[in-house]
Design a protein around this motif. Structure first.
Motif, PDB file in Angstrom:
ATOM      1  N   PHE A 110     -15.259  28.858 -37.820  1.00  0.00           N
ATOM      2  CA  PHE A 110     -16.228  29.414 -38.771  1.00  0.00           C
ATOM      3  C   PHE A 110     -16.944  28.312 -39.541  1.00  0.00           C
ATOM      4  O   PHE A 110     -18.134  28.417 -39.838  1.00  0.00           O
ATOM      5  N   ARG A 111     -16.209  27.257 -39.890  1.00  0.00           N
ATOM      6  CA  ARG A 111     -16.826  26.165 -40.655  1.00  0.00           C
ATOM      7  C   ARG A 111     -17.923  25.482 -39.841  1.00  0.00           C
ATOM      8  O   ARG A 111     -18.963  25.094 -40.382  1.00  0.00           O
ATOM      9  N   LEU A 112     -17.690  25.348 -38.532  1.00  0.00           N
ATOM     10  CA  LEU A 112     -18.712  24.750 -37.674  1.00  0.00           C
ATOM     11  C   LEU A 112     -19.966  25.619 -37.644  1.00  0.00           C
ATOM     12  O   LEU A 112     -21.097  25.111 -37.769  1.00  0.00           O
ATOM     13  N   LEU A 113     -19.784  26.921 -37.487  1.00  0.00           N
ATOM     14  CA  LEU A 113     -20.940  27.824 -37.472  1.00  0.00           C
ATOM     15  C   LEU A 113     -21.679  27.786 -38.802  1.00  0.00           C
ATOM     16  O   LEU A 113     -22.918  27.830 -38.844  1.00  0.00           O
ATOM     17  N   MET A 170     -31.010  30.891 -37.832  1.00  0.00           N
ATOM     18  CA  MET A 170     -31.011  32.307 -38.209  1.00  0.00           C
ATOM     19  C   MET A 170     -30.010  33.149 -37.423  1.00  0.00           C
ATOM     20  O   MET A 170     -29.194  33.874 -38.030  1.00  0.00           O
ATOM     21  N   PRO A 171     -29.991  33.093 -36.092  1.00  0.00           N
ATOM     22  CA  PRO A 171     -28.984  33.885 -35.382  1.00  0.00           C
ATOM     23  C   PRO A 171     -27.559  33.407 -35.655  1.00  0.00           C
ATOM     24  O   PRO A 171     -26.631  34.222 -35.683  1.00  0.00           O
ATOM     25  N   THR A 172     -27.386  32.104 -35.890  1.00  0.00           N
ATOM     26  CA  THR A 172     -26.055  31.596 -36.212  1.00  0.00           C
ATOM     27  C   THR A 172     -25.550  32.184 -37.523  1.00  0.00           C
ATOM     28  O   THR A 172     -24.386  32.583 -37.643  1.00  0.00           O
ATOM     29  N   LEU A 176     -22.283  34.588 -37.874  1.00  0.00           N
ATOM     30  CA  LEU A 176     -21.211  34.185 -38.777  1.00  0.00           C
ATOM     31  C   LEU A 176     -20.936  35.266 -39.807  1.00  0.00           C
ATOM     32  O   LEU A 176     -19.773  35.550 -40.136  1.00  0.00           O
ATOM     33  N   SER A 177     -21.991  35.887 -40.330  1.00  0.00           N
ATOM     34  CA  SER A 177     -21.815  36.972 -41.295  1.00  0.00           C
ATOM     35  C   SER A 177     -21.050  38.139 -40.679  1.00  0.00           C
ATOM     36  O   SER A 177     -20.184  38.741 -41.325  1.00  0.00           O
ATOM     37  N   TRP A 178     -21.340  38.444 -39.416  1.00  0.00           N
ATOM     38  CA  TRP A 178     -20.618  39.524 -38.734  1.00  0.00           C
ATOM     39  C   TRP A 178     -19.146  39.166 -38.553  1.00  0.00           C
ATOM     40  O   TRP A 178     -18.261  39.992 -38.800  1.00  0.00           O
ATOM     41  N   PHE A 179     -18.869  37.934 -38.131  1.00  0.00           N
ATOM     42  CA  PHE A 179     -17.481  37.495 -37.977  1.00  0.00           C
ATOM     43  C   PHE A 179     -16.728  37.601 -39.304  1.00  0.00           C
ATOM     44  O   PHE A 179     -15.590  38.076 -39.356  1.00  0.00           O
ATOM     45  N   GLU A 180     -17.350  37.142 -40.371  1.00  0.00           N
ATOM     46  CA  GLU A 180     -16.687  37.151 -41.683  1.00  0.00           C
ATOM     47  C   GLU A 180     -16.440  38.561 -42.173  1.00  0.00           C
ATOM     48  O   GLU A 180     -15.406  38.840 -42.803  1.00  0.00           O
ATOM     49  N   SER A 181     -17.370  39.480 -41.907  1.00  0.00           N
ATOM     50  CA  SER A 181     -17.161  40.875 -42.322  1.00  0.00           C
ATOM     51  C   SER A 181     -15.999  41.507 -41.561  1.00  0.00           C
ATOM     52  O   SER A 181     -15.217  42.274 -42.130  1.00  0.00           O
ATOM     53  N   ARG A 182     -15.857  41.158 -40.283  1.00  0.00           N
ATOM     54  CA  ARG A 182     -14.725  41.660 -39.507  1.00  0.00           C
ATOM     55  C   ARG A 182     -13.397  41.146 -40.075  1.00  0.00           C
ATOM     56  O   ARG A 182     -12.424  41.887 -40.200  1.00  0.00           O
ATOM     57  N   MET A 183     -13.365  39.869 -40.424  1.00  0.00           N
ATOM     58  CA  MET A 183     -12.140  39.298 -40.964  1.00  0.00           C
ATOM     59  C   MET A 183     -11.813  39.857 -42.345  1.00  0.00           C
ATOM     60  O   MET A 183     -10.639  40.014 -42.691  1.00  0.00           O
TER      61      MET A 183
END
Length: 219
Positions: A110-113, A170-172, A176-183
Motif C-alpha cells: 500500500f505504501r508503494l501505491l 489518478m487510477p493508482t 488504493l482508496s478501494w483497497f483501503e476501504s476493503r481493509m
C-alpha cells in the motif's frame, strides 16, 4: 522482439524525454503490484467470511459445538484468530495483535501505491519544467530566426509529461482508496467477531429464554 521494444523506448524518450520513460516504468510496476494484491485478497478470502460469521453467531447463541463445526469449514484468513479466541484466549490486546499481523500482510504494498499516487504528478511537472527549459534554449539558439513551431513543439512535449504523470497517479489513487476501504471493513469485522466471542450474549450452558427447566416442586 527485443529490438522492437528498444526502438519503441527510444521513440518514447525522443518524444517525452527520460521522465516519460521513468513514468512508464513506474506504471508497469504499479500494475504488477495491483495484480498481486488482487490475487492475494482473493487467496486470503477478503470479504468472504460467511462460515466465520456463522461460527461467531453460533458462539454468541451459546452453541459451542455448532460454532466450532462452522469455523472448521471457514477459509478466512481470520480463522486462526477466532480459533484462538474460542480456545480460551481472553486477552483482547493479544487477539487484536494477531489480527493486525494478518492485516499487515494484506496491506503490504500500500505504501508503494501511495508513493506512486503522490509522486507521479510531481515527476510529470518536473518533466514539464525540463521540457520548457529545453524549448526556450532552442528558441534562444535560433536568435533572430525565430520559428514559433520550435516553441510550440517544445511546449507540447513538455506538457506531455504532466499528462502522463496524471494518467499514472489518478487510477493508482482510486485503486488504493478501494483497497483501503476493503481493509477498513475487514478491521471492523475482526473487531466485532473478537468482542462477540469474548463476551457472548448467551454464555455456554445458559438456558434459552423460556426454555429453563422448572425446579422441583415442594408440597
Amino acid at each position: 522482439m527485443i529490438g522492437a521494444a528498444v526502438e519503441l523506448l527510444r521513440r518514447v524518450a525522443d518524444l517525452g524525454g527520460p521522465v516519460v520513460l521513468i513514468l512508464i516504468g513506474v506504471s508497469v510496476l504499479t500494475v504488477a503490484v495491483v495484480i498481486y494484491k488482487l490475487w492475494q485478497f482473493a487467496a486470503a478470502g477478503v470479504g468472504r467470511h460467511r462460515a466465520l460469521t456463522e461460527a461467531v453467531a453460533a458462539w454468541d447463541g451459546g452453541d459451542r459445538g455448532l460454532a466450532r463445526a462452522a469455523l472448521g469449514t471457514s477459509r478466512s484468513y481470520l480463522r486462526p484468530v477466532i480459533e484462538l479466541a474460542m480456545s480460551g484466549q481472553t486477552d483482547p490486546e493479544r487477539l487484536g495483535a494477531e489480527a493486525e499481523a494478518c492485516f499487515a500482510r494484506l496491506e503490504r504494498g500500500f505504501r508503494l501505491l501511495d508513493s506512486v499516487a503522490q509522486l507521479s504528478p510531481l515527476l510529470g511537472l518536473f518533466g514539464t519544467v525540463l521540457g520548457m527549459i529545453a524549448a526556450f534554449q532552442a528558441l534562444q539558439a535560433a536568435g533572430t530566426q525565430v520559428d514559433p513551431s520550435i516553441l510550440a513543439g517544445g511546449i507540447w512535449v513538455a506538457l506531455l509529461t504532466t499528462a502522463v504523470g496524471l494518467a499514472v497517479a489518478m487510477p493508482t489513487a482510486l485503486i488504493l482508496s478501494w483497497f483501503e476501504s476493503r481493509m477498513e471493513a475487514e478491521r471492523v469485522l475482526a473487531e466485532t467477531a473478537i468482542h462477540t466471542v469474548l463476551a457472548p450474549s448467551r454464555p455456554h450452558g445458559m438456558p434459552r429464554a423460556g426454555g429453563a427447566s422448572a425446579g422441583p416442586v415442594h408440597a
